[in-house]
Enzyme design. Structure first.
Site, mmCIF file in Angstrom:
data_model
loop_
_atom_site.group_PDB
_atom_site.id
_atom_site.type_symbol
_atom_site.label_atom_id
_atom_site.label_comp_id
_atom_site.label_asym_id
_atom_site.label_seq_id
_atom_site.Cartn_x
_atom_site.Cartn_y
_atom_site.Cartn_z
ATOM 1 N N GLU A 201 -4.229 -17.990 -45.148
ATOM 2 C CA GLU A 201 -4.430 -17.308 -46.417
ATOM 3 C C GLU A 201 -5.890 -17.460 -46.855
ATOM 4 O OE1 GLU A 201 -4.193 -18.601 -50.404
ATOM 5 O OE2 GLU A 201 -2.046 -18.095 -50.379
ATOM 6 N N ARG B 222 -0.375 -11.286 -50.661
ATOM 7 C CA ARG B 222 -1.720 -11.884 -50.567
ATOM 8 C C ARG B 222 -2.700 -10.921 -49.890
ATOM 9 N NH1 ARG B 222 0.809 -14.823 -53.241
ATOM 10 N NH2 ARG B 222 0.628 -17.080 -53.419
ATOM 11 N N SER C 3 -2.510 -23.142 -50.984
ATOM 12 C CA SER C 3 -1.793 -22.832 -49.741
ATOM 13 C C SER C 3 -2.817 -22.406 -48.699
ATOM 14 C CB SER C 3 -0.812 -21.680 -49.943
ATOM 15 O OG SER C 3 0.186 -22.019 -50.865
#
Ligand code: EPU
Length: 307
Positions: free
Chosen positions: A302, A135, A206
């Site tokens: 995130e 990520r 998420s």
């Protein structure tokens, strides 16, 4: 885009480039600057070039990611079908190296073409220079680059990536994955069972990253939680935060006001109408503290902040 940047400079405004806005928490006061939203129509904005047994698919940044996945899958090109159903745009996909079901953008991206807003010049950045991680990419850290076009090398003679447990389980019960479109449909149906309906509630998917910890720290944690799933990754063991939230902390569906951890996937934070960014922030801090108290792990978000 050059005109927008020049205008922002002339007026002394800061600016922010929005993809789909699907991974963003914007502060309650609102953003004091210029929001640049890049939009392109999938029909007119994707080109395909043959390179031996591979095809290079090139899309403008504003194309919807999922429309791009579909356009490639319908030409029976393999490589990004496991990334079906992810909201956002093609230009945003490399920024956080989107990943799901055993694939990530870094696996197939050939290059990204960017506007360097300092020099107003256009450059091409090859995969190896994108500094992709979990990520993560150099685009996340270097906000002076605006992605304009992205190229992916896709295979004509590919096959389905079926290593991810959710996909393997569906194949065992009869799912067919002989074409990229079949894989994309399967992934969309798995996602539909786990993720909230984006048209019904606020969510950025998420909210936290799965933490990566040292092998030693993982061994210690396994003594406390013998069932804890961990996966080897380049920088250590990637630990399933959804498991910790669910099995160790019993936080599925945990809520405060209008913010809660989604019942079907606790790594996903959802909000009802009326939740403020401040509420989300306070709730996320509370979760971060609970995880730290139970595991000694400092989790990272995130989701990106727009402030
Ligand atoms: N689990 C539980 N309880 C639950 C759900 C999951 O214990 O209610 C455990 C299970 O052991 C399961 C494990 O957690 O095997 C992993 O769960 P899942 O497969 O749903 O994936 P994840 O690690 O929670 C990641 C990505 C998702 C991506 C999925 C599928 C991150 C931060 N998230 O989630 O990406 O769709 O894998 O590949 O890496 C996103 O980035 O926004 C996103 C949704």
């Amino acid at each position: 885009i050059k005109a927008a940047i020049t205008l922002a400079r002339d007026r002394g405004l800061s600016w922010y480039v929005l993809g789909g806005g699907s991974n963003l928490l914007a502060i309650d006061a609102g953003y004091n600057g210029m929001i640049i939203r890049i939009v392109a129509d999938a029909e007119e904005s994707i080109a395909f070039e043959e390179h031996g047994d591979a095809v290079r698919a090139i899309a403008w940044a504003g194309v919807s990611w999922d429309a791009f996945v579909d356009a490639c899958a319908s030409r029976v090109l393999w490589g990004i079908e496991n990334l079906a159903g992810i909201p956002g745009t093609v230009g945003a996909a490399p920024v956080q190296n989107i990943g799901a079901y055993g694939a990530e953008v870094a696996d197939t991206l050939a290059w990204a073409e960017v506007l360097d807003t300092d020099s107003l010049e256009v450059h091409r950045i090859e995969n190896a220079a994108c500094e992709f991680g979990y990520r993560d990419s150099m685009f996340k850290r270097n906000r002076s680059l605006i992605i304009l076009r992205v190229a992916f090398d896709l295979r004509i003679n590919g096959k389905a990536k079926t290593s991810y447990a959710d996909i393997a389980a569906r194949i065992e019960t009869g799912a067919v994955v002989s074409t990229p479109s079949e894989v994309a449909s399967l992934v969309r149906s798995i996602r539909a069972q786990k993720f909230p309906d984006l048209s019904l509630c606020g969510t950025a998917g998420s909210f936290f990253k799965n933490p990566v910890i040292s092998v030693e720290a993982f061994k210690v944690l396994k003594e406390k939680y013998p069932e804890l799933p961990g996966y080897e990754s380049p920088n250590g063991m990637k630990v399933s935060l959804a498991w910790i939230l669910d099995k160790a902390l019993n936080l599925k569906g945990f809520s405060q006001g209008n913010v809660r951890l989604f019942e079907k996937q606790p790594l996903v934070l959802v909000t009802n109408e009326g939740a403020s960014a401040h509420d989300v922030d306070a709730f996320a801090n509370e979760i971060t503290k609970k995880v730290f108290d139970a595991t000694n792990i400092s989790i990272e978000r995130e989701v990106q902040n727009l402030s």
